[in-house]
Design a protein around this motif. Structure first.
Motif, short mmCIF file in Angstrom:
data_model
loop_
_atom_site.label_atom_id
_atom_site.label_comp_id
_atom_site.label_asym_id
_atom_site.label_seq_id
_atom_site.Cartn_x
_atom_site.Cartn_y
_atom_site.Cartn_z
N UNK A 5 0.95 -1.07 0.03
CA UNK A 5 0.10 0.00 -0.05
C UNK A 5 0.86 1.23 -0.07
N UNK A 6 1.98 1.20 0.60
CA UNK A 6 2.98 2.42 0.70
C UNK A 6 3.52 2.68 -0.41
N UNK A 7 4.15 1.79 -1.12
CA UNK A 7 4.73 1.77 -2.33
C UNK A 7 3.65 2.12 -3.47
N UNK A 8 2.50 1.62 -3.44
CA UNK A 8 1.66 2.17 -4.51
C UNK A 8 1.33 3.74 -4.21
N UNK A 9 1.04 3.89 -3.06
CA UNK A 9 0.77 5.42 -2.56
C UNK A 9 1.87 6.19 -3.07
N UNK A 10 3.06 5.94 -2.70
CA UNK A 10 4.37 6.79 -2.89
C UNK A 10 4.32 7.20 -4.34
N UNK A 11 4.22 6.00 -5.04
CA UNK A 11 4.48 6.04 -6.70
C UNK A 11 3.39 7.07 -7.21
N UNK A 12 2.35 6.99 -6.81
CA UNK A 12 0.96 7.91 -7.03
C UNK A 12 1.32 9.30 -6.82
N UNK A 13 1.95 9.67 -5.47
CA UNK A 13 2.49 11.03 -5.16
C UNK A 13 3.64 11.41 -6.01
N UNK A 14 4.56 10.58 -6.29
CA UNK A 14 5.76 10.86 -7.04
C UNK A 14 5.32 11.33 -8.61
N UNK A 15 4.50 10.62 -9.04
CA UNK A 15 3.94 10.79 -10.38
C UNK A 15 3.08 12.20 -10.54
N UNK A 16 2.18 12.27 -9.56
CA UNK A 16 1.34 13.44 -9.42
C UNK A 16 2.13 14.65 -9.64
N UNK A 17 3.21 15.00 -8.50
CA UNK A 17 4.10 15.77 -8.36
C UNK A 17 4.91 16.16 -9.58
N UNK A 18 5.52 15.22 -10.05
CA UNK A 18 6.11 15.49 -11.43
C UNK A 18 5.28 15.81 -12.45
N UNK A 19 4.13 15.44 -12.70
CA UNK A 19 3.08 15.73 -13.69
C UNK A 19 2.66 17.28 -13.65
N UNK A 20 2.18 17.55 -12.42
CA UNK A 20 1.83 18.81 -11.99
C UNK A 20 2.56 19.93 -11.93
N UNK A 21 3.69 19.70 -11.27
CA UNK A 21 4.61 20.85 -10.90
C UNK A 21 5.75 20.83 -11.79
N UNK A 22 6.19 19.99 -12.57
CA UNK A 22 7.17 19.59 -13.35
C UNK A 22 8.56 19.53 -12.57
N UNK A 23 9.59 20.69 -12.85
CA UNK A 23 10.73 20.72 -12.49
C UNK A 23 10.64 20.76 -10.80
N UNK A 24 9.83 21.43 -10.14
CA UNK A 24 9.67 21.61 -8.79
C UNK A 24 9.27 20.10 -8.34
N UNK A 25 8.07 19.44 -8.94
CA UNK A 25 7.78 18.27 -8.72
C UNK A 25 8.94 17.10 -8.76
N UNK A 26 9.82 17.38 -9.73
CA UNK A 26 10.99 16.60 -9.63
C UNK A 26 11.92 16.71 -8.29
N UNK A 27 12.12 17.86 -7.89
CA UNK A 27 12.59 18.28 -6.69
C UNK A 27 11.92 17.71 -5.69
N UNK A 28 10.69 17.72 -5.51
CA UNK A 28 9.89 17.14 -4.19
C UNK A 28 10.05 15.38 -4.35
#
Length: 411
Positions: free
Chosen positions: A243-266
């Motif tokens: 559950x943690x891995x699935x949730x973490x991957x979802x968060x990582x993809x959302x941050x990267x897709x929505x915030x782009x470079x700042x999302x990569x930093x996050x």
């Protein structure tokens, strides 16, 4: 800072973070302590029994806890947690022990030692005991025995007892049970005695530990006993990890897709965050439980939230027409107090849970507290530094999540 050095610095940092996450994962996973609900074990609630002339007080429970902890350390029982519950109860949690039931039986025994004569008169008690050691019987029977050593007062009392009972048995009684009744051949003045009773080496060692740690001030009865099998614990851990891995991957993809470079930093900061939190827990010897995993998940959300607040402030500044460098500085200034206040209030609540809570609640609070401190530290240091580095590589507002912003990409 020039563009090319910034690119090299960013590339080096990204590689270092990925290597850190890869090489730190296995050592942390092996060293972190898993709780009862994840590893399997036994949880027992003991209730102190009041007797005539012996009321159960807070001091009584604290003394009992001290004796129990001494026994745990002497027995080498792994992953044992002891804490008071209410005014008259003690909770024992044992994880990872092969025979937790036997360990609890040894721990909860009062271990009140008495030397009595045939009439029941008590001559010496365990209060005057200086030391107790297990050894093999020197007669060659293959049995073990416990060698006792009394303090000065106990040596005098024991000498009086043996002098008064020459030719008679002297009963060795532990918790109202006669262990042996050897005949006294002559007075014993050296302050030592031997308890023999067909003990195995393990039984003799356990008895020595109980006597050496002292008698419990009150007797305890088992009020609740709950066992978690290692298979169930492993299943809980497996499901939690998935559950943690699935949730973490979802968060990582959302941050990267929505915030782009700042999302990569996050995303990069989350890798450091996980290594930092779990590493600190491992160093501190904290126990990870299911509620602790919930606290970790909540703190991850708060870590992401701190980045989101900062990025939104930066985007607002870019829309107002500021340059990227000025927008980053203004965005952090505007976001700081919102991040600080929200995390401080959560940290205070976690502190209250840590102080008043026990067991799983305390585990949740500890994990959450470590996570909050780590998240604030990272957003104010790593995130800020990386944004400045990226701003020296590209100033295109679209790469910072602003479509059609007024900021000049070349400024």
């Amino acid at each position: 800072m020039q563009k090319e050095p910034s690119i090299a610095a960013v590339a080096a940092i990204i590689i270092a973070i990925l290597l850190l996450g890869y090489f730190a994962a296995e050592p942390i996973a092996k060293s972190i302590n898993l709780g009862l609900d994840l590893r399997g074990g036994l949880r027992v609630v003991l209730e102190a029994q009041e007797t005539e002339g012996k009321a159960v007080t807070e001091d009584t429970i604290n003394k009992a806890l001290g004796i129990l902890r001494t026994r745990v350390d002497s027995l080498g029982v792994k992953e044992t947690t002891l804490y008071p519950q209410g005014d008259n109860r003690v909770v024992i949690e044992i994880a990872g022990e092969d025979d937790p039931e036997a360990a609890v039986d040894i721990l909860k025994n009062v271990a009140q030692l008495e030397f009595q004569d045939e009439t029941g008169k008590v001559w010496v008690t365990g209060e005057n005991l200086k030391n107790a050691e297990a050894r093999m019987d020197r007669s060659g029977t293959g049995n073990a025995e416990v060698l006792l050593e009394f303090d000065k007062t106990g040596a005098r009392l024991f000498a009086d007892a043996t002098l008064a009972n020459v030719g008679k048995p002297l009963l060795i009684v532990i918790d109202d049970e006669v262990i042996s009744a050897p005949n006294v051949n002559e007075p014993i003045n050296d302050g030592s005695a031997v308890i023999s009773g067909h003990f195995t080496a393990e039984e003799a060692n356990n008895l020595a530990v109980q006597l050496r740690s002292g008698a419990l001030p009150v007797s305890f009865s088992v009020m609740e006993k709950r066992s978690v099998g290692p298979t169930l614990g492993a299943d809980s851990l497996d499901k939690s990890l998935k559950a943690g891995i699935i949730g973490l991957i979802a968060v990582l993809l959302f941050m990267l897709g929505y915030y782009r470079l700042p999302g990569l930093i996050a995303d990069l900061s989350l890798v450091i965050y996980l290594v930092l939190v779990l590493g600190v827990m491992s160093i501190l010897g904290a126990v990870l439980t299911l509620p602790g995993i919930a606290g970790l998940a909540l703190s991850i959300g708060m870590a992401v939230d701190a980045n989101v607040v900062t990025y939104e402030r930066i985007k607002e500044e870019l829309r107002f027409g500021k340059t990227l460098g000025a927008a980053i500085e203004a965005g952090f200034k505007r976001a700081f107090w919102a991040i600080f206040d929200s995390n401080l209030t959560t940290l205070i609540a976690a502190g209250v849970l840590m102080y008043f809570g026990t067991g799983p609640i305390k585990g949740f609070a500890v994990t959450l507290s470590i996570g909050i401190i780590a998240s604030v530290f990272l957003v104010l240091t790593f995130t800020r530094y990386m944004l400045i580095l990226f701003s020296n590589i590209t100033k295109n507002p679209k790469l910072y999540g602003v479509e059609g912003g007024a900021a000049d990409a070349n400024n």
